[in-house]
Design a protein around this motif. Structure first.
Motif, short mmCIF file in Angstrom:
data_model
loop_
_atom_site.label_atom_id
_atom_site.label_comp_id
_atom_site.label_asym_id
_atom_site.label_seq_id
_atom_site.Cartn_x
_atom_site.Cartn_y
_atom_site.Cartn_z
N ARG A 576 14.47 68.90 -41.68
CA ARG A 576 14.43 69.26 -40.10
C ARG A 576 14.56 68.04 -39.52
N ASN A 578 13.34 66.53 -35.66
CA ASN A 578 12.77 67.19 -34.45
C ASN A 578 12.14 68.47 -34.44
N GLY A 579 11.89 68.93 -35.70
CA GLY A 579 11.19 70.26 -35.87
C GLY A 579 12.16 71.19 -36.19
N GLU A 580 13.51 71.09 -35.87
CA GLU A 580 14.52 72.03 -35.65
C GLU A 580 15.22 72.18 -37.27
N ASP A 581 15.54 73.11 -37.77
CA ASP A 581 16.25 73.42 -39.14
C ASP A 581 17.53 72.86 -39.19
N THR A 584 20.39 75.54 -39.30
CA THR A 584 21.03 76.34 -38.25
C THR A 584 21.53 75.17 -37.14
N MET A 585 21.50 73.95 -37.34
CA MET A 585 22.07 72.94 -36.41
C MET A 585 23.88 72.75 -36.55
#
Length: 865
Positions: A576, A578-581, A584-585
């Protein structure tokens, strides 16, 4: 031109221009176009060769890439080793994880690690890529060995230990034969056979050492499995019919969010190989497109020469009432028909390319290459060919539209000096934009495609400016006494001179050749001598924490005065930002490698050597707060990170979130111990890990290095030794394979340039013939004319060669220094070779075409002036 009485009767009344109905006008234009083509392909052989070469290159590259991608997709399960592959670093699956996978289907567990294989007497050793397999392996595909026996029998327990199979290169390195015994860790192995084919080799990544295959029981007996050992465990699953692999992946991630699994399906069996295929095919497609665009200049030259030879026919058309549009349509039909022939020939090359290269590719990539016809690749090449031919044909055709019949009868130089209608120029520009847009749309890396196409467009503009500069310099050159030299200088700047055609046609191909040659030279030099001189002699992996001090003492005993650097190392994967997987980026092309797969990570109370802070502050040595991390500045900038952001890494099945405290500038060039991420020590308190070390031996020699490695391997069997020189040799061999393909691509562009040069010189032969006849009539001898023409070609070739060397040097400097961040060194051999090639081509082709026209009788030419 031949026509019926009825047709000429209609022509006298203006019917060629005003025949009622579009269909009737089109049919009439087609009839005239076909009749004129009865004269054959004279003057269009270079036109056909240019189109054929460019279209063939694009069709062949994309067909071969399609064959490779299709092979990977077709054999995805065999390459992956199953329908699903779960991978873990430094730990095995827990009982719960194992039960989940067993419930999905049949499971085969493998493990891979690097270790030292040595002769029992300790006299020699070799690094090996060790693969551990179970009784279910392989689920798909077949392991091929010599002798042909069941794998379980070859790996079974023997009297002295266990059996093993190895690649032939391991036997060569150790100087042994099948049946010999070797030591792996604390275990004695009997090499019972040679490993000829491993079905899931591509799924394991790039191997830099020979493969050694053993059983799970043998691994347990080696003593190599220690806390923190660098081992990758893979679980391949054969799913029952009807089970969706993607659903199984999602369910696994939901059940075990902190497992750290890296999961792949058979559709994505070898992502790194697939990315490399896409990137390399993109590069070769762009080079092929460059060759096609360079060939477009040949198309324009051929069309201009053809139109010039048909000026009396065009004058007749217009005198009989044909409109300029009708004339353009007639000759455009002919040009596109001939372009269709060239495209068809290029497609034939594209069709046979997979069949020719299939066996060669199978020897490099262990995937069955079933060659066939690839319509998509052929369609792409066809579109590029049609658009290029049309774009470059419109420019000379457009000049013909508004030329009056009287000018065509009078002007011996043809219609090339007529003004261009904006509609035709705009159409040509629109087609060029369509070509660029299609190339960018097809590219996997849009930025690279845009840079490449922008560079090609800039090169055309610069070459045009260079040609104008040469003409300007020749026009202002002082008057010389030598008649041949004076004629040569005059020919360079006179109306209708060959200067622009020669510089444009030859300059681009030579510039590309110089650029690629210098890049190849600098890469080989840097890896062969530059990196080798700065890099340490050895890397040592998997030094246990309890062995680091005895290891240091042993090294000091064996190589006093040497430099040993060591650092703790774990393996982790960023999950991750900043908390984003990250799954999915949208991963950027630059810096994206950091987010793919596992990365080596470490911890340190102080700033590591070979790096310096560029932003932020380092933590105190006794820091005990929230986990902090120092990130590589360049990669952090490419990922858009900043101080204060957070990242989560999965280490040994545990997610650890840390705040970015600072960024570091890292000296990657010396191949020392460097990490993208350095954590505060408290982040991994109590986590099992091993150490990584480098060793530089002063005044080392082959014998001294061998004795040090033998002694360390015998004293610490679990420690893996990597000799940097051998690793660099492996990288050099990969670069050599890539360089060969790049040179072939550059050669295609150069051949295209040579064809265009030949066409440009041939197109100017008519004007040269007039000049030669007039000069001979005024008393010039053949020797004087040959000297004048040879001097002209030599001056043009020298100027073009000098420009190509300068432009190629600048382009290679940008790639090597700015993009690759490596030292740039100019290779004077490349410069000298380029100048010689340029002179030989211009003078050789120029005189070959000129020699024929020097024997032209004066009377027929003078009568037509």
């Amino acid at each position: 031109m031949t026509a019926t009485t009825e047709e000429f009767s209609r022509a006298r009344h203006g019917d060629l221009a005003d025949t009622p109905g579009f269909g009737a006008r089109f049919a009439l234009a087609l009839r005239f176009a076909l009749r004129e083509m009865r004269g054959g392909l004279s003057g269009f052989y270079i036109f056909l060769a240019c189109i054929t070469l460019g279209v063939g290159a694009i069709a062949a590259v994309n067909s071969v890439a399609g064959m490779m991608s299709e092979g990977i997709e077709r054999e995805g399960r065999a390459i992956l080793g199953g329908d699903l592959r779960f991978a873990l670093i430094q730990r095995e699956a827990t009982p719960d994880e194992m039960k989940y996978m067993s419930d999905l289907g049949k499971v085969s567990q493998t493990a891979t690690l690097r270790s030292m294989v040595r002769r029992p007497d300790g006299s020699d050793q070799s690094l090996a890529e060790v693969k551990v397999v179970d009784g279910a392996y392989p689920l798909y595909g077949t392991v091929e060995t010599t002798p042909e026996r069941p794998l379980a029998d070859l790996l079974a327990k023997t009297g002295s230990g266990y059996g093993a199979v190895a690649e032939g290169s391991l036997f060569d390195r150790l100087g042994i034969e099948p049946g010999a015994e070797v030591k792996l860790g604390n275990l004695t192995l009997t090499l019972t056979g040679v490993l000829d084919r491993e079905p899931d080799l591509l799924a394991e990544g790039i191997n830099f050492a020979p493969r050694l295959m053993i059983s799970k029981a043998a691994l347990a007996a080696t003593g190599l499995v220690q806390p923190g050992s660098l081992i990758e465990y893979a679980y391949k699953i054969e799913l029952p019919p009807g089970v969706d692999p993607e659903v199984a992946v999602k369910t696994a991630n939901d059940h075990f969010p902190e497992s750290g699994f890296r999961v792949r399906t058979a559709k994505n069996a070898s992502p790194s190989l697939q990315r490399n295929i896409e990137r390399f095919s993109q590069f070769l497609t762009l080079v092929g497109l460059t060759a096609l665009i360079v060939g477009g200049v040949g198309v324009a030259n051929a069309v201009r020469a053809y139109i010039d030879s048909k000026r009396q026919v065009i004058a007749t058309f217009k005198s009989l009432g044909a409109s300029g549009r009708f004339v353009v349509v007639v000759y455009l039909m002919q040009i596109m028909a001939l372009a269709g022939v060239g495209i068809l020939l290029g497609l034939v090359l594209g069709i046979i390319a997979p069949f020719v290269t299939a066996r060669f590719l199978e020897s490099i990539i262990p995937v069955a290459a079933n060659a066939t016809v690839y319509p998509g690749a052929l369609l792409i090449a066809t579109i590029f060919g049609l658009l290029t031919a049309l774009a470059f044909a419109l420019i000379p055709l457009g000049r013909t539209r508004d030329v009056p019949a009287t000018a065509l009868f009078r002007d011996a130089g043809g219609a090339g000096t007529a003004p261009m209608r904006w509609s035709y120029l705009g159409a040509a520009i629109a087609l060029a934009i369509m070509i660029a847009g299609l190339a960018v749309f097809m590219a996997s890396d849009k930025k690279v495609a845009l840079i490449f196409l922008g560079g090609t467009a800039a090169a055309f503009v610069i070459l045009r400016v260079v040609a104008m500069g040469i003409s300007w310099a020749a026009r202002r050159a002082p008057r010389v006494q030598s008649t041949p030299l004076r004629l040569a200088i005059g020919n360079i700047h006179r109306p209708g001179a060959l200067t622009s055609s020669v510089v444009l046609s030859l300059g681009l191909g030579l510039t590309l050749l110089v650029t690629l040659a210098i890049i190849d030279f600098d890469l080989r030099r840097e890896i062969g001598t530059g990196l080798a001189s700065r890099a340490p002699d050895f890397f040592f992996i998997d030094i246990q924490s309890g062995e680091i001090d005895p290891f240091r003492a042993k090294v000091e005993e064996l190589a006093p005065g040497s430099t040993l650097d060591a650092a703790p190392m774990l393996r982790g994967r960023i999950t991750r930002l900043n908390g984003e997987d990250v799954a999915t980026m949208k991963i950027p092309a630059e810096g994206g490698w950091v987010l793919r797969g596992d990365r080596g990570i470490t911890y340190s109370p102080t700033v590591p050597e070979n790096s310096s802070l560029s932003e932020g502050e380092w933590w105190p040595e006794d820091y005990s707060g929230e986990p902090l991390v120092s990130f590589a500045a360049e990669e952090g900038g490419e990922l858009g990170l900043k101080v204060g952001d957070t990242l989560t890494v999965n280490v040994l099945g545990r997610n650890i979130t840390a705040k970015i405290a600072n960024f570091r500038q890292i000296e990657w060039e010396n191949l020392g111990i460097n990490f993208v991420m350095v954590f505060s020590p408290n982040a991994f308190a109590g986590a099992p890990h091993a150490w990584l070390a480098t060793l530089s031996i002063p005044n080392d020699g082959e014998a001294a290095e061998r004795s040090v490695v033998n002694a360390i391997t015998n004293a610490f069997p679990a420690v893996t030794t990597v000799r940097v020189k051998e690793a660099l040799d492996a990288v050099n061999s990969l670069i050599a394979q890539l360089a060969l393909a790049i040179r072939v691509a550059a050669a295609v562009a150069l051949v295209s340039s040579v064809l265009v040069l030949a066409g440009a010189l041939a197109a100017g032969n008519r004007g040269r013939m007039h000049d030669a006849v007039v000069l001979k009539t005024l008393g010039a001898t053949r020797v004087t004319l040959v000297q004048a023409f040879a001097t002209e070609y030599m001056l043009l070739g020298l100027a073009t060669g000098v420009f190509a060397v300068a432009a190629g040097a600048a382009a290679s400097w940008f790639v090597v220094d700015t993009i690759m961040a490596l030292p740039w060194v100019f290779d004077w051999t490349v410069a000298l070779t380029t100048l010689i090639v340029s002179l030989v081509l211009t003078v050789g082709f120029g005189l070959a075409g000129t020699w024929r026209i020097l024997g032209q009788k004066a009377a027929p030419v003078l009568r037509n002036l």
